[in-house]
Design a protein around this motif. Structure first.
Motif, mmCIF file in Angstrom:
data_model
loop_
_atom_site.group_PDB
_atom_site.id
_atom_site.type_symbol
_atom_site.label_atom_id
_atom_site.label_comp_id
_atom_site.label_asym_id
_atom_site.label_seq_id
_atom_site.Cartn_x
_atom_site.Cartn_y
_atom_site.Cartn_z
ATOM 1 N N MET A 100 -56.320 1.929 72.066
ATOM 2 C CA MET A 100 -57.621 1.321 71.362
ATOM 3 C C MET A 100 -58.297 0.486 72.056
ATOM 4 S SD MET A 100 -56.892 -0.194 68.884
ATOM 5 C CE MET A 100 -57.361 -1.830 67.884
ATOM 6 N N LEU A 101 -58.686 1.154 73.527
ATOM 7 C CA LEU A 101 -59.928 0.696 73.996
ATOM 8 C C LEU A 101 -60.706 0.558 73.673
ATOM 9 C CD1 LEU A 101 -60.981 -1.193 75.709
ATOM 10 C CD2 LEU A 101 -60.606 0.885 77.378
ATOM 11 N N TYR A 102 -61.106 1.949 73.381
ATOM 12 C CA TYR A 102 -61.691 3.501 72.332
ATOM 13 C C TYR A 102 -62.310 3.288 71.549
ATOM 14 C CZ TYR A 102 -61.517 5.899 77.322
ATOM 15 O OH TYR A 102 -61.371 5.603 78.280
ATOM 16 N N ARG A 103 -61.768 2.112 70.624
ATOM 17 C CA ARG A 103 -61.706 1.659 68.889
ATOM 18 C C ARG A 103 -63.140 0.761 68.933
ATOM 19 N NH1 ARG A 103 -60.159 2.610 64.074
ATOM 20 N NH2 ARG A 103 -60.333 1.255 61.965
ATOM 21 N N TYR A 104 -62.192 -0.338 70.064
ATOM 22 C CA TYR A 104 -63.893 -1.188 69.705
ATOM 23 C C TYR A 104 -65.066 -0.597 71.101
ATOM 24 C CZ TYR A 104 -59.841 -4.827 71.014
ATOM 25 O OH TYR A 104 -58.242 -5.760 70.526
ATOM 26 N N PHE A 105 -65.003 0.466 71.025
ATOM 27 C CA PHE A 105 -66.322 1.165 71.090
ATOM 28 C C PHE A 105 -67.017 1.823 70.140
ATOM 29 C CE2 PHE A 105 -69.007 4.650 72.238
ATOM 30 C CZ PHE A 105 -69.939 4.538 72.572
ATOM 31 N N TYR A 106 -66.235 2.133 69.392
ATOM 32 C CA TYR A 106 -66.949 2.585 67.560
ATOM 33 C C TYR A 106 -66.265 1.875 67.100
ATOM 34 C CZ TYR A 106 -64.732 6.972 70.644
ATOM 35 O OH TYR A 106 -64.684 7.844 70.906
ATOM 36 N N VAL A 107 -66.500 0.299 66.989
ATOM 37 C CA VAL A 107 -66.562 -0.693 65.736
ATOM 38 C C VAL A 107 -68.215 -0.987 66.690
ATOM 39 C CG1 VAL A 107 -65.418 -2.189 64.409
ATOM 40 C CG2 VAL A 107 -64.219 -0.441 65.051
ATOM 41 N N TYR A 108 -67.974 -1.625 67.389
ATOM 42 C CA TYR A 108 -68.762 -2.261 67.643
ATOM 43 C C TYR A 108 -70.199 -1.817 68.072
ATOM 44 C CZ TYR A 108 -65.664 -6.422 68.226
ATOM 45 O OH TYR A 108 -65.151 -7.184 67.570
ATOM 46 N N ILE A 115 -78.218 -5.949 63.514
ATOM 47 C CA ILE A 115 -77.748 -7.128 64.638
ATOM 48 C C ILE A 115 -79.761 -6.771 64.808
ATOM 49 C CG2 ILE A 115 -78.295 -7.702 66.892
ATOM 50 C CD1 ILE A 115 -75.067 -7.495 66.430
ATOM 51 N N PHE A 116 -79.663 -5.709 65.515
ATOM 52 C CA PHE A 116 -81.141 -5.212 65.660
ATOM 53 C C PHE A 116 -82.279 -5.671 64.274
ATOM 54 C CE2 PHE A 116 -85.027 -2.616 66.218
ATOM 55 C CZ PHE A 116 -85.481 -2.484 66.850
ATOM 56 N N LEU A 117 -81.918 -5.198 63.266
ATOM 57 C CA LEU A 117 -82.807 -5.276 62.463
ATOM 58 C C LEU A 117 -83.294 -7.033 61.767
ATOM 59 C CD1 LEU A 117 -81.518 -2.005 60.153
ATOM 60 C CD2 LEU A 117 -83.865 -1.903 61.162
ATOM 61 N N MET A 179 -65.911 -3.920 77.039
ATOM 62 C CA MET A 179 -65.903 -5.342 76.674
ATOM 63 C C MET A 179 -65.914 -6.799 76.861
ATOM 64 S SD MET A 179 -62.320 -5.759 75.622
ATOM 65 C CE MET A 179 -60.817 -4.689 74.864
ATOM 66 N N VAL A 180 -67.372 -6.628 77.865
ATOM 67 C CA VAL A 180 -68.452 -7.413 77.919
ATOM 68 C C VAL A 180 -69.300 -6.274 77.773
ATOM 69 C CG1 VAL A 180 -70.040 -8.383 79.571
ATOM 70 C CG2 VAL A 180 -67.811 -7.641 80.472
ATOM 71 N N PHE A 181 -69.665 -5.692 77.063
ATOM 72 C CA PHE A 181 -70.907 -5.045 77.282
ATOM 73 C C PHE A 181 -71.365 -4.479 75.366
ATOM 74 C CE2 PHE A 181 -71.798 -4.304 81.201
ATOM 75 C CZ PHE A 181 -73.276 -4.804 81.268
ATOM 76 N N CYS A 182 -69.764 -4.538 74.749
ATOM 77 C CA CYS A 182 -69.567 -3.872 73.517
ATOM 78 C C CYS A 182 -69.356 -5.203 73.058
ATOM 79 C CB CYS A 182 -68.313 -2.587 73.386
ATOM 80 S SG CYS A 182 -69.659 -1.442 73.550
ATOM 81 N N VAL A 183 -67.958 -5.382 73.188
ATOM 82 C CA VAL A 183 -67.706 -7.171 72.164
ATOM 83 C C VAL A 183 -67.738 -8.712 72.906
ATOM 84 C CG1 VAL A 183 -65.260 -8.065 72.020
ATOM 85 C CG2 VAL A 183 -65.067 -5.144 72.392
ATOM 86 N N GLY A 184 -68.607 -8.605 73.464
ATOM 87 C CA GLY A 184 -68.683 -9.793 73.434
ATOM 88 C C GLY A 184 -70.312 -10.123 73.890
ATOM 89 N N LEU A 185 -70.856 -9.076 74.459
ATOM 90 C CA LEU A 185 -72.206 -8.617 73.865
ATOM 91 C C LEU A 185 -72.288 -9.079 72.526
ATOM 92 C CD1 LEU A 185 -75.332 -9.526 75.146
ATOM 93 C CD2 LEU A 185 -75.028 -6.479 75.443
ATOM 94 N N ILE A 186 -71.982 -7.809 71.536
ATOM 95 C CA ILE A 186 -72.078 -8.186 70.397
ATOM 96 C C ILE A 186 -72.030 -9.152 69.618
ATOM 97 C CG2 ILE A 186 -72.047 -6.937 68.576
ATOM 98 C CD1 ILE A 186 -72.343 -4.262 70.483
ATOM 99 N N PRO A 250 -76.405 -14.697 78.364
ATOM 100 C CA PRO A 250 -75.857 -13.756 79.500
ATOM 101 C C PRO A 250 -74.025 -14.538 79.765
ATOM 102 C CG PRO A 250 -78.246 -13.176 79.948
ATOM 103 C CD PRO A 250 -77.751 -14.219 78.384
ATOM 104 N N PHE A 251 -74.253 -15.937 79.350
ATOM 105 C CA PHE A 251 -73.670 -16.712 80.160
ATOM 106 C C PHE A 251 -71.727 -17.169 79.061
ATOM 107 C CE2 PHE A 251 -72.246 -21.482 80.375
ATOM 108 C CZ PHE A 251 -71.091 -21.299 81.237
ATOM 109 N N VAL A 252 -72.068 -16.672 77.966
ATOM 110 C CA VAL A 252 -71.511 -16.749 76.619
ATOM 111 C C VAL A 252 -70.971 -15.383 76.216
ATOM 112 C CG1 VAL A 252 -72.581 -18.315 75.619
ATOM 113 C CG2 VAL A 252 -73.362 -16.767 74.799
ATOM 114 N N ALA A 253 -71.321 -14.310 76.457
ATOM 115 C CA ALA A 253 -71.402 -13.113 76.272
ATOM 116 C C ALA A 253 -70.384 -12.272 77.898
ATOM 117 C CB ALA A 253 -72.382 -11.748 76.012
ATOM 118 N N LEU A 254 -70.842 -12.893 78.790
ATOM 119 C CA LEU A 254 -69.779 -12.239 79.925
ATOM 120 C C LEU A 254 -68.563 -13.722 80.064
ATOM 121 C CD1 LEU A 254 -69.675 -11.634 82.567
ATOM 122 C CD2 LEU A 254 -70.661 -13.155 83.718
ATOM 123 N N THR A 255 -68.709 -14.821 79.174
ATOM 124 C CA THR A 255 -66.774 -15.715 79.155
ATOM 125 C C THR A 255 -66.581 -14.645 78.207
ATOM 126 O OG1 THR A 255 -68.619 -17.826 79.956
ATOM 127 C CG2 THR A 255 -66.374 -17.690 78.702
#
Length: 277
Positions: A100-108, A115-117, A179-186, A250-255
């Motif tokens: 299930m962990l990698y599903r987060y990667f494929y979704v986010y 977001i970039f656009l 969790m930090v760079f996909c879920v938290g950051l996005i 960075p503060f809220v994404a890391l949290t």
């Protein structure tokens, strides 16, 4: 004394918020309401109706953003479109891995594109996005404390199974990165940097944070738990005010990322309380 970018942004906020009373917020309120209804369907287990309504929202809102002349309202609607889009990606993404962990990667990861656009189209400044590492040394331990406390409470609301079978080095690296760079950051880019900023521009600071937090809470409907939706709303308030006061992504994404690491890995594998330390 030269004005800093933060001071300039604060003055722009005051100027923008002075127009709030004269702004027609009805299209934004209606869109928020329909997103909430779609997620209530999800919470009730009526997934088909939820997906159809999210598709309807995307189509109607995309048309409205073209005809609405108030750029602040149009920007807010564009930001709101990220939520039904994320839900549709979530349910349409094929299963590439049994873990299930990698599903987060494929979704986010695909969410980086819209977001970039939006960031480019709406000309977000670094300060608006919270792209600052000021006081990051102070924020690191605060993120750890807030992340642990939030995860401890949430684990009692939704006891979850660990996303990985053990705490091997490679598993923990994968967990931290996702969790930090996909879920938290996005999610924080989406909810705090973009959505909260635009809703503050429409409703004012406090109401903008509350509405964003309500959406953050209702988007937790996939867990099928009303207490979880309420708790996610409260967490959204905490993160929203943290972002409003520090303007630090960075503060809220890391949290946010640390909450997920504790909740979905460390606490289920090691147990709650002091045993996770």
């Amino acid at each position: 004394m030269q004005p800093t970018e933060e001071n300039v942004y604060s003055k722009l906020q005051e100027h923008d918020f002075s127009r709030v009373a004269r702004r027609s917020v009805l299209p934004v309120l209606v869109t928020v309401l329909f997103i909430a209804i779609a997620e209530i369907f999800m919470l009730s287990g009526i997934k088909g109706a939820s997906i159809l309504l999210h598709m309807f929202i995307l189509i109607i809102v995309s048309i409205n953003t073209v005809r609405i002349k108030d750029k602040y309202v149009a920007w807010a609607l564009q930001a709101l479109m990220l939520l039904p889009l994320m839900r549709l990606i979530n349910f349409s993404m094929p299963i590439f891995s049994e873990l299930m962990l990698y599903r987060y990667f494929y979704v986010y990861i695909p969410m980086f594109i819209p977001i970039f656009l939006i960031i480019r189209h709406q000309s977000f400044s670094p300060v608006q996005l919270g792209l600052s590492f000021k006081r990051i040394i102070l924020y690191l331990p605060l993120s750890l404390v807030f992340g642990l406390l939030i995860a401890e409470v949430e684990y009692f609301i939704i006891p979850v199974s660990p996303l990985v079978p053990n705490m091997s080095f490679y598993n923990m690296v994968d967990v931290a990165l996702i969790m930090v760079f996909c879920v938290g950051l996005i999610e924080e880019l989406m909810f705090r940097s973009i959505l909260q900023t635009r809703l503050e521009g429409v409703f004012g600071s406090t109401t903008g944070i509350i509405v964003t937090s309500l959406l953050f809470g209702i988007m937790s409907s996939v867990y099928g738990s009303i207490p979880e939706v309420i708790f996610a709303f409260l967490v959204g308030l905490i993160l929203g005010f943290m972002f409003n006061k520090t303007r630090s992504l960075p503060f809220v994404a890391l949290t946010h990322g640390l909450v997920n690491i504790f909740l979905f890995v460390l606490i289920p594998l090691l147990g709650s309380g002091l045993r996770i330390i």
